[in-house]
Write a protein that holds these residues in place. Structure first.
Motif, short mmCIF file in Angstrom:
data_model
loop_
_atom_site.label_atom_id
_atom_site.label_comp_id
_atom_site.label_asym_id
_atom_site.label_seq_id
_atom_site.Cartn_x
_atom_site.Cartn_y
_atom_site.Cartn_z
N ARG A 7 -4.63 5.33 -2.77
CA ARG A 7 -4.90 6.77 -2.77
C ARG A 7 -4.89 7.33 -1.36
O ARG A 7 -4.41 8.45 -1.13
CB ARG A 7 -6.24 7.04 -3.46
CG ARG A 7 -6.19 6.82 -4.97
CD ARG A 7 -7.57 6.88 -5.60
NE ARG A 7 -7.48 6.80 -7.07
CZ ARG A 7 -8.50 6.50 -7.86
NH1 ARG A 7 -9.71 6.23 -7.34
NH2 ARG A 7 -8.34 6.46 -9.18
N ASP A 8 -5.40 6.57 -0.42
CA ASP A 8 -5.40 7.04 0.98
C ASP A 8 -3.99 7.25 1.51
O ASP A 8 -3.78 8.07 2.41
CB ASP A 8 -6.13 6.02 1.88
CG ASP A 8 -7.63 6.02 1.66
OD1 ASP A 8 -8.14 6.98 1.05
OD2 ASP A 8 -8.30 5.05 2.07
N HIS A 9 -3.01 6.51 0.94
CA HIS A 9 -1.62 6.67 1.36
C HIS A 9 -0.87 7.70 0.52
O HIS A 9 0.36 7.81 0.62
CB HIS A 9 -0.88 5.32 1.31
CG HIS A 9 -1.24 4.40 2.43
ND1 HIS A 9 -2.22 3.44 2.32
CD2 HIS A 9 -0.77 4.31 3.71
CE1 HIS A 9 -2.33 2.78 3.47
NE2 HIS A 9 -1.46 3.28 4.33
N GLY A 10 -1.61 8.43 -0.30
CA GLY A 10 -1.01 9.57 -1.01
C GLY A 10 -0.61 9.34 -2.45
O GLY A 10 -0.14 10.27 -3.11
N ALA A 11 -0.81 8.11 -2.99
CA ALA A 11 -0.42 7.85 -4.37
C ALA A 11 -1.47 8.41 -5.32
O ALA A 11 -2.67 8.38 -5.03
CB ALA A 11 -0.27 6.35 -4.59
N PRO A 18 0.79 -1.23 0.00
CA PRO A 18 0.00 0.00 0.00
C PRO A 18 0.83 1.28 0.00
O PRO A 18 0.32 2.35 -0.34
CB PRO A 18 -0.82 -0.13 1.29
CG PRO A 18 -0.94 -1.59 1.53
CD PRO A 18 0.38 -2.14 1.09
N THR A 19 2.12 1.19 0.34
CA THR A 19 2.92 2.40 0.46
C THR A 19 4.19 2.42 -0.38
O THR A 19 4.72 3.50 -0.67
CB THR A 19 3.34 2.62 1.93
OG1 THR A 19 4.09 1.47 2.38
CG2 THR A 19 2.12 2.82 2.82
N HIS A 20 4.71 1.25 -0.80
CA HIS A 20 6.02 1.20 -1.45
C HIS A 20 6.04 0.26 -2.65
O HIS A 20 5.23 -0.67 -2.75
CB HIS A 20 7.10 0.74 -0.46
CG HIS A 20 7.53 1.77 0.52
ND1 HIS A 20 6.77 2.12 1.61
CD2 HIS A 20 8.65 2.56 0.57
CE1 HIS A 20 7.40 3.06 2.31
NE2 HIS A 20 8.52 3.35 1.69
N ASP A 55 -11.25 -1.40 -3.38
CA ASP A 55 -10.71 -1.10 -2.06
C ASP A 55 -9.19 -0.97 -2.08
O ASP A 55 -8.61 -0.19 -1.31
CB ASP A 55 -11.16 -2.13 -1.02
CG ASP A 55 -10.67 -3.55 -1.34
OD1 ASP A 55 -10.58 -3.89 -2.54
OD2 ASP A 55 -10.37 -4.30 -0.39
N LEU A 56 -8.52 -1.71 -2.99
CA LEU A 56 -7.07 -1.57 -3.11
C LEU A 56 -6.71 -0.23 -3.73
O LEU A 56 -5.73 0.41 -3.31
CB LEU A 56 -6.49 -2.72 -3.93
CG LEU A 56 -6.56 -4.12 -3.34
CD1 LEU A 56 -5.77 -5.09 -4.20
CD2 LEU A 56 -6.04 -4.14 -1.91
N VAL A 57 -7.47 0.18 -4.74
CA VAL A 57 -7.24 1.49 -5.34
C VAL A 57 -7.42 2.58 -4.30
O VAL A 57 -6.60 3.50 -4.17
CB VAL A 57 -8.19 1.71 -6.53
CG1 VAL A 57 -8.04 3.13 -7.08
CG2 VAL A 57 -7.91 0.70 -7.64
N ASP A 58 -8.50 2.48 -3.52
CA ASP A 58 -8.76 3.48 -2.47
C ASP A 58 -7.63 3.49 -1.44
O ASP A 58 -7.22 4.55 -0.96
CB ASP A 58 -10.09 3.18 -1.78
CG ASP A 58 -11.29 3.43 -2.69
OD1 ASP A 58 -11.12 4.16 -3.70
OD2 ASP A 58 -12.37 2.90 -2.40
N ALA A 60 11.11 2.41 -3.73
CA ALA A 60 10.74 3.79 -3.44
C ALA A 60 9.33 3.83 -2.89
O ALA A 60 8.53 2.92 -3.15
CB ALA A 60 10.81 4.64 -4.72
N PRO A 61 8.98 4.90 -2.15
CA PRO A 61 7.57 5.11 -1.79
C PRO A 61 6.75 5.36 -3.04
O PRO A 61 7.25 5.95 -4.02
CB PRO A 61 7.62 6.37 -0.90
CG PRO A 61 9.04 6.53 -0.51
CD PRO A 61 9.87 5.95 -1.60
#
Length: 266
Positions: free
Chosen positions: A255-259, A190-192, A249-252, A232-233
């Motif tokens: 996005r919730d983590h800033g991507a 979800p972040t990297h 839910d994976l897309v959300d 990388a992040p």
């Protein structure tokens, strides 16, 4: 891999021809047991294991207790022959979406991913372009196109990836300042973004530093996974493109983590 997997070359010895056929069989099926290969090729268990030892030495497959696989793990990346045959529809969709980001006259950097490779089939009507890559199959395709200025990035050649890497390649990348980078990775949390091999990460990180706009192309099968090395992040990429089979839910979550995530229709 630069060699074919059809086993038709008359120059190959019988064991080498059988090993080529076994490699193609494993690539097609992903994972098989040693007994499957004994039955399929009509040879002894000892012969199968001897062939698999040689293919493992070449980086084509990996043995495990009772069988063999071409699929990736958190430590090992798949051979390029396997990657070229997986998620083809998804990679084509990612490429179609990414193509809209390119305008004639731009400079484009492609990594050694098969996702970025799919873009080249769409270049013909958006030339002239300057394209740099370290991926030998991409170099071969680009060399056949008109109005493409091709920058072939050299370095240490990897047969299992059919690409050039290492410090010499990273240094060649750092001399560039391309408009766009299109790249992929083997695993995305979800972040990297992650990859299994430090040598590959070294070059991809150089590409991220060099490019003005960075685009990550990732099919849904690579999500919710990690590998040994962090690349990388996801926030380091200007755009993360996923295919429409990616659960909402994976897309959300991304996005919730800033991507900045865009979904490519199939």
């Amino acid at each position: 891999m630069t060699s074919d997997l059809d086993g038709d070359s008359p120059e190959l010895s019988r064991p080498a021809r059988r090993q080529t056929e076994i490699a193609a069989y494993v690539v097609k099926h992903g994972s098989v047991s040693a007994n499957d290969l004994v039955e399929a090729f009509g040879v002894s268990v000892m012969t199968v294991h001897r062939d698999l030892d040689e293919l493992e030495r070449q980086g084509v497959v990996r043995k495990y207790r009772g069988g063999v696989t071409a699929q990736p793990t958190s430590v090992f990346e798949s051979n390029v022959a396997y990657r070229l045959n997986t998620a083809q529809a998804e990679k084509a969709a990612l490429a179609r979406h990414a193509r809209a980001m390119i305008e004639p006259g731009m400079s484009v950097l492609l990594d050694d991913s098969t996702s970025a490779l799919a873009l080249i089939d769409l270049f013909e009507d958006i030339t002239p372009l300057t394209v740099a890559t370290n991926f030998l199959p991409a170099i071969g395709k680009l060399s056949q196109l008109r109005d493409i200025t091709l920058l072939a990035l050299g370095g240490i050649y990897s047969p299992s990836h059919d690409s050039f890497g290492g410090l010499p390649c990273a240094q060649a990348v750092e001399a560039l300042n391309p408009d766009l980078l299109f790249c992929s990775v083997s695993a995305v949390s979800p972040t990297h973004a992650f990859h299994q091999e430090q040598e590959i990460v070294l070059v991809k990180q150089a590409m991220l530093r060099a490019a003005r706009t960075k685009v990550l192309l990732v099919d849904h099968g690579k999500l919710q996974r990690t590998a040994l090395h962090r690349l990388a992040p996801l926030t380091d990429f200007d755009v993360v493109v996923v295919d429409e089979k990616t659960p909402a839910d994976l897309v959300d979550g991304l996005r919730d983590h800033g991507a900045h995530v865009e979904v490519a229709p199939l």
